[in-house]
Enzyme design. Structure first.
Site, short mmCIF file in Angstrom:
data_model
loop_
_atom_site.label_atom_id
_atom_site.label_comp_id
_atom_site.label_asym_id
_atom_site.label_seq_id
_atom_site.Cartn_x
_atom_site.Cartn_y
_atom_site.Cartn_z
N SER A 113 0.84 -1.20 0.00
CA SER A 113 0.00 0.00 0.00
C SER A 113 0.88 1.26 0.00
O SER A 113 1.69 1.44 -0.91
CB SER A 113 -0.97 -0.05 1.18
OG SER A 113 -1.98 0.92 1.04
N ASP A 253 -9.17 -5.55 -4.96
CA ASP A 253 -8.33 -4.58 -4.27
C ASP A 253 -8.89 -3.17 -4.40
O ASP A 253 -9.38 -2.78 -5.46
CB ASP A 253 -6.93 -4.63 -4.89
CG ASP A 253 -5.82 -4.19 -3.96
OD1 ASP A 253 -6.03 -3.24 -3.19
OD2 ASP A 253 -4.74 -4.79 -4.03
N HIS A 280 -7.15 -5.84 -0.76
CA HIS A 280 -5.98 -5.01 -0.50
C HIS A 280 -4.94 -5.70 0.38
O HIS A 280 -3.74 -5.54 0.16
CB HIS A 280 -6.44 -3.70 0.14
CG HIS A 280 -5.42 -2.62 0.15
ND1 HIS A 280 -4.82 -2.16 -1.01
CD2 HIS A 280 -4.90 -1.88 1.17
CE1 HIS A 280 -3.98 -1.20 -0.70
NE2 HIS A 280 -4.00 -1.01 0.61
#
Length: 307
Positions: A113, A253, A280
């Site tokens: 991320s 995601d 995610h």
């Protein structure tokens, strides 16, 4: 498995404070296997939710380094710092400070991320010791991220989307109705494991207890971006990355395909992998499969450096 591996922690001096570092070493090192630095997300989520990647130490015979980035977790907190203090360059400097303190001059980078965004910021500067970069569940710009989040929000039940819109317009983003609507988005696109894994809950609780970094750089949640990163983009700099790069994402995601496609289009030496039925936090939803893909990639580049 993790209990059997030697683990030690240390504090690295940084900007008048300290960065907390966790080093996991394999029981049986593989000759030539380079250390892997894991960059957590948020910004400000601490390392706990990516801690299971320490299993790569025994699975690949390499040292795995986690650390809590400045301002969160077990590292020094700076709630009084002005907003413009919290910039990507701060965390680039911190990474090199940690690597230097560990006397590591050749390494792999994996960022999840925000950590993948940070990894790209490090890689465009072409550090000589970088053997490979893994960008996991990350956008190449916040404009693309927000656009993707808007598309995903439109797929939520009408009453959930309306609650999000209503409270954001009113500035009541701590209202229980808004928080419940946010959790519906999270269940679909952030982590599809129910209940949420303890490591994820630990990171989230730390962030909520001291949200300076997350709220200043990002905003109140994953899709309402108001902070210093709101105009961030690395798209036009990606051709400067010379390290071999792996880009991974989940089918559901919140980092939608359009958000990470620039990495694939513009990094010269790149490959990608999408995990079906994952979102995610792919590494928490499909941990063995995720680590296998990463391990295979790392194994190809232990003998290389970025030049």
């Amino acid at each position: 498995m993790l209990c059997a591996m030697p683990i030690h922690t240390l504090d690295v001096p940084f900007l008048g404070g300290r960065t907390w570092v966790r080093v996991t070493t394999p029981e049986t090192p593989t000759p030539g296997a380079l250390p892997l630095f894991v960059l957590h997300g948020g910004p400000g989520m601490a390392h706990d939710y990516v801690r299971n990647l320490a299993a790569l130490a025994d699975e690949t015979g390499r040292t795995v380094v986690h650390y809590d980035q400045y301002g969160c977790g077990r590292s020094t907190h700076r709630p009084e710092a002005p907003a413009d203090f919290w910039q990507p360059s701060l965390f680039v400097d911190e990474f090199h400070t940690v690597a230097g303190a560990l006397d590591v001059d050749r390494y792999h980078l994996l960022g999840q991320s925000w950590g993948g965004m940070l990894g790209a910021e490090i890689a465009v500067r072409r550090p000589p010791g970088l053997a490979s970069l893994s960008i996991c569940n990350s956008p190449a710009s916040m404009e693309l991220w927000v656009r993707g989040a808007t598309e995903l929000r439109a797929q939520l039940p009408a009453d959930v989307e309306a609650a999000l819109d209503r409270h954001e317009a009113a500035g009541t983003v701590t209202d229980p109705e808004y928080l419940a609507a946010t959790m519906e988005f999270y269940r679909r696109h952030v982590c599809r494991v129910e209940p949420m894994p303890p490591d994820f809950v630990d990171s989230e609780r730390q962030m909520e207890a001291e949200p300076t970094v997350y709220h200043t750089m990002n905003g109140p949640n994953e899709f309402h971006v108001l902070g210093t990163l709101r105009d961030w983009s690395i798209v036009d700099r990606l051709a400067q990355i010379t390290a071999p790069t792996l880009v991974v994402a989940g089918e559901f995601d919140e980092a939608t395909p359009a958000t990470w496609q620039p990495f694939v289009d513009r990094i010269p030496d790149v490959r990608s992998h999408v995990f079906p039925d994952a979102s995610h936090c792919t590494h928490l939803e499909q941990p063995e499969q995720f680590r296998a893909v990463i391990a295979n990639f790392l194994g190809h580049y232990d003998g290389t450096t970025n030049v």
